[in-house]
Design an enzyme around this catalytic site. Structure first.
Site, PDB file in Angstrom:
ATOM      1  N   GLY A 114      43.957 -13.252   9.489  1.00 50.08           N
ATOM      2  CA  GLY A 114      43.399 -11.910   9.327  1.00 50.08           C
ATOM      3  C   GLY A 114      42.745 -11.693   7.975  1.00 50.08           C
ATOM      4  O   GLY A 114      42.397 -10.563   7.633  1.00 50.08           O
ATOM      5  N   LEU A 115      42.557 -12.747   7.187  1.00 47.50           N
ATOM      6  CA  LEU A 115      41.872 -12.607   5.899  1.00 47.50           C
ATOM      7  C   LEU A 115      40.411 -13.046   6.012  1.00 47.50           C
ATOM      8  O   LEU A 115      39.705 -13.168   5.029  1.00 47.50           O
ATOM      9  CB  LEU A 115      42.585 -13.419   4.805  1.00 47.50           C
ATOM     10  CG  LEU A 115      44.033 -13.005   4.558  1.00 47.50           C
ATOM     11  CD1 LEU A 115      44.658 -13.863   3.472  1.00 47.50           C
ATOM     12  CD2 LEU A 115      44.110 -11.542   4.161  1.00 47.50           C
ATOM     13  N   SER A 117      38.770 -15.954   7.186  1.00 46.75           N
ATOM     14  CA  SER A 117      38.214 -17.252   6.795  1.00 46.75           C
ATOM     15  C   SER A 117      36.957 -17.548   7.607  1.00 46.75           C
ATOM     16  O   SER A 117      36.058 -18.250   7.145  1.00 46.75           O
ATOM     17  CB  SER A 117      39.256 -18.351   7.006  1.00 46.75           C
ATOM     18  OG  SER A 117      39.538 -18.540   8.373  1.00 46.75           O
ATOM     19  N   SER A 118      36.870 -16.993   8.820  1.00 50.04           N
ATOM     20  CA  SER A 118      35.703 -17.272   9.661  1.00 50.04           C
ATOM     21  C   SER A 118      34.435 -16.701   9.024  1.00 50.04           C
ATOM     22  O   SER A 118      33.423 -17.401   8.913  1.00 50.04           O
ATOM     23  CB  SER A 118      35.905 -16.719  11.075  1.00 50.04           C
ATOM     24  OG  SER A 118      36.153 -15.339  11.050  1.00 50.04           O
ATOM     25  N   GLU A 150      28.865 -15.676  14.970  1.00 47.74           N
ATOM     26  CA  GLU A 150      30.223 -15.531  15.532  1.00 47.74           C
ATOM     27  C   GLU A 150      30.148 -14.986  16.969  1.00 47.74           C
ATOM     28  O   GLU A 150      30.888 -15.416  17.849  1.00 47.74           O
ATOM     29  CB  GLU A 150      31.077 -14.632  14.622  1.00 47.74           C
ATOM     30  CG  GLU A 150      32.527 -14.595  15.036  1.00 47.74           C
ATOM     31  CD  GLU A 150      33.516 -14.490  13.877  1.00 47.74           C
ATOM     32  OE1 GLU A 150      33.145 -14.702  12.704  1.00 47.74           O
ATOM     33  OE2 GLU A 150      34.690 -14.204  14.160  1.00 47.74           O
ATOM     34  N   ASP A 162      33.748  -7.929   8.270  1.00 45.30           N
ATOM     35  CA  ASP A 162      34.210  -9.136   7.582  1.00 45.30           C
ATOM     36  C   ASP A 162      33.080  -9.788   6.800  1.00 45.30           C
ATOM     37  O   ASP A 162      33.239 -10.170   5.636  1.00 45.30           O
ATOM     38  CB  ASP A 162      34.779 -10.144   8.589  1.00 45.30           C
ATOM     39  CG  ASP A 162      35.987  -9.600   9.320  1.00 45.30           C
ATOM     40  OD1 ASP A 162      36.483  -8.531   8.920  1.00 45.30           O
ATOM     41  OD2 ASP A 162      36.431 -10.242  10.277  1.00 45.30           O
TER      42      ASP A 162
HETATM   43  P1  ADP Z   1      40.432 -15.519  10.315  1.00 50.50           P
HETATM   44  O1  ADP Z   1      38.964 -15.198  10.235  1.00 50.50           O
HETATM   45  O2  ADP Z   1      41.284 -14.306  10.278  1.00 50.50           O
HETATM   46  O3  ADP Z   1      40.882 -16.535   9.318  1.00 50.50           O
HETATM   47  P2  ADP Z   1      39.596 -16.604  12.844  1.00 50.50           P
HETATM   48  O4  ADP Z   1      40.327 -17.090  14.041  1.00 50.50           O
HETATM   49  O5  ADP Z   1      38.560 -15.550  13.024  1.00 50.50           O
HETATM   50  O6  ADP Z   1      40.683 -16.162  11.764  1.00 50.50           O
HETATM   51  O7  ADP Z   1      38.867 -17.842  12.151  1.00 50.50           O
HETATM   52  C1  ADP Z   1      39.571 -19.022  11.857  1.00 50.50           C
HETATM   53  C2  ADP Z   1      38.733 -20.215  12.263  1.00 50.50           C
HETATM   54  O8  ADP Z   1      37.661 -20.431  11.306  1.00 50.50           O
HETATM   55  C3  ADP Z   1      39.514 -21.525  12.227  1.00 50.50           C
HETATM   56  O9  ADP Z   1      40.211 -21.714  13.442  1.00 50.50           O
HETATM   57  C4  ADP Z   1      38.412 -22.549  12.030  1.00 50.50           C
HETATM   58  O10 ADP Z   1      37.752 -22.812  13.240  1.00 50.50           O
HETATM   59  C5  ADP Z   1      37.428 -21.813  11.126  1.00 50.50           C
HETATM   60  N1  ADP Z   1      37.660 -22.143   9.698  1.00 50.50           N
HETATM   61  C6  ADP Z   1      37.993 -21.290   8.710  1.00 50.50           C
HETATM   62  N2  ADP Z   1      38.117 -21.932   7.526  1.00 50.50           N
HETATM   63  C7  ADP Z   1      37.847 -23.244   7.757  1.00 50.50           C
HETATM   64  C8  ADP Z   1      37.817 -24.432   6.938  1.00 50.50           C
HETATM   65  N3  ADP Z   1      38.081 -24.380   5.636  1.00 50.50           N
HETATM   66  N4  ADP Z   1      37.507 -25.600   7.534  1.00 50.50           N
HETATM   67  C9  ADP Z   1      37.235 -25.651   8.860  1.00 50.50           C
HETATM   68  N5  ADP Z   1      37.245 -24.580   9.671  1.00 50.50           N
HETATM   69  C10 ADP Z   1      37.559 -23.387   9.150  1.00 50.50           C
HETATM   70 MG    MG Z   2      37.800 -14.131  11.717  1.00 44.85          MG
END
Ligand code: ADP
Ligand code: MG
Length: 378
Positions: A114-115, A117-118, A150, A162
């Site tokens: 939920g931070l 990363s996507s 996305e 986001d």
């Molecule tokens: P959030 O955005 O809350 O972290 P999401 O499910 O929306 O959760 O996104 C997470 C996805 O983003 C991971 O499952 C992966 O596919 C991708 N991702 C994020 N950071 C990385 C990274 N450093 N390396 C590879 N994939 C990543």
């Molecule tokens: Mg996300």
């Protein structure tokens, strides 16, 4: 020497994750949110590789390498690759200036918590290529195309928050963002003796994706019914409680609750921005609890782990507010907590959480920070 050992970048991008103080699930209803970037981020290093078309992206987090050609971008069965390929697809629709490049990714941002990363990944890639190949895209272009990636490649029909927070944040401020007009007000975040503590449940219930899209459709269904009487309401953001109550007898009670939550949450964000301006952290904290209660009971996107963390905080006078943050069904709570007790409370909470669920809790202090930073190597 491996590809990674000998990697000398032309430029480096720091692409942050984000927190959201209040305003959950309001962004895709074109309402209000209050996010800011944090000091946990994805670092992306880029270099041109001399090829006209061939590209290589390596993530040090999952130790996977994606090879692709600019002439043949298509969806992948691997989830993480679609964040990259989705951005490439959007960029190549807008420009012909991109050539072969290599990119290495390393992140200290918890993934899937939920931070966001996507969004950090999408926006970091788009910002890096924009700088590397002089594409002339604005920050707003980066935000919009990253969200489109996305939607179109990953399949999450997310709102704009986001990506906007990851790119546009300024250190020391939260953004009061109107998700329809993209008008943003930067409000100084003065927390005095309080800190923003994130408690990560370290769980992610499989319901998250399907329920997200269900909520989106439920909101649209409610809106359609309201539009029969109020055709000028373009989104739930335009709907007031009296307008919703006009159709209370006709509307499915579940849909009613979803709509009511969105209306109330938008009001809470506006109240919270006034509370911050008036230095009223006590009121701000109450609004955070109000947000959680609505998410738990009316919008129904919480889960026992998140509720446990929030409920544990309720009678603690040193915690002003607590709520689940992000899409729900797992991820983090955000807590407004007195600085003197952060360590002791985290320890106590971790023990209680482990006893109840047999899962380890993670805790981080969220430091509001700058949006995307690009550093060109000399
Ligand atoms: P959030 O955005 O809350 O972290 P999401 O499910 O929306 O959760 O996104 C997470 C996805 O983003 C991971 O499952 C992966 O596919 C991708 N991702 C994020 N950071 C990385 C990274 N450093 N390396 C590879 N994939 C990543
Ligand atoms: Mg996300």
């Amino acid at each position: 020497m491996t590809f990674i050992d000998e990697f000398l970048p032309d430029l480096t991008v720091e692409s942050p994750g984000r927190i959201n103080l209040i305003g959950e699930h309001t962004d895709y209803n074109l309402g209000f949110v209050m996010p800011t970037a944090i000091d946990k981020k994805i670092i992306l290093k880029f270099r041109k590789n001399g090829s006209p078309t061939e590209c290589k992206v390596h993530s040090l987090n999952n130790n996977e390498t994606l090879l692709f050609s600019l002439t043949n971008i298509a969806k992948s069965p691997l989830n993480w690759e679609n964040y990259i390929l989705g951005v490439m697809h959007e960029l190549l629709n807008r420009t012909t200036k991109i050539a072969g490049f290599d990119c290495i990714i390393q992140s200290n941002l918890p993934i899937g918590s939920g931070l966001s990363s996507s969004a950090a990944l999408e926006c970091g890639l788009a910002s890096g290529l924009n700088a590397l190949f002089d594409l002339g895209l604005s920050k707003e272009d980066i935000v919009v195309l990253s969200r489109a990636a996305e939607h179109n490649y990953v399949g999450t029909k997310c709102g704009i928050m986001d990506q906007y927070a990851s790119v546009m944040s300024k250190p020391g401020f939260v953004i009061m963002l109107d998700c329809r007009s993209l008008e943003s007000k930067y409000i100084p975040l003065n927390l005095h003796d309080y800190k923003l503590l994130l408690l990560n449940t370290n769980i992610s219930h499989s319901l998250a994706d399907s329920e997200y899209n269900t909520r989106l459709n439920e909101c649209l269904e409610g809106l359609k019914m309201i539009q029969q009487k109020h055709p000028n309401s373009a989104s739930l953001r335009d709907v007031t409680k009296p307008m919703l109550d006009e159709i209370k007898q006709k509307i499915d009670p579940v849909i009613y609750n979803r709509c009511e939550y969105i209306i109330e949450e938008n009001d809470r964000v506006i109240a919270a921005s006034n509370a911050l301006k008036n230095d009223d952290l006590v009121l701000f904290g109450k609004l955070m609890y109000g947000s959680h209660d609505g998410l738990q009971h009316k919008y129904q996107v919480s889960c026992p782990e998140l509720d446990f963390l929030v409920d544990y905080s309720r009678d603690k006078e040193f915690i002003l507010g607590s709520r689940m943050m992000g899409g729900g069904f797992g991820g983090c709570t955000i807590n407004l907590i007195h600085k003197d007790v952060v360590e002791a409370y985290t320890k106590e909470m971790s023990q209680a959480y482990r006893k109840k669920f047999n899962i380890d809790l993670d805790a981080y202090l969220a430091m509001p920070d700058s949006g995307t930073i690009i550093k060109k190597q000399k």
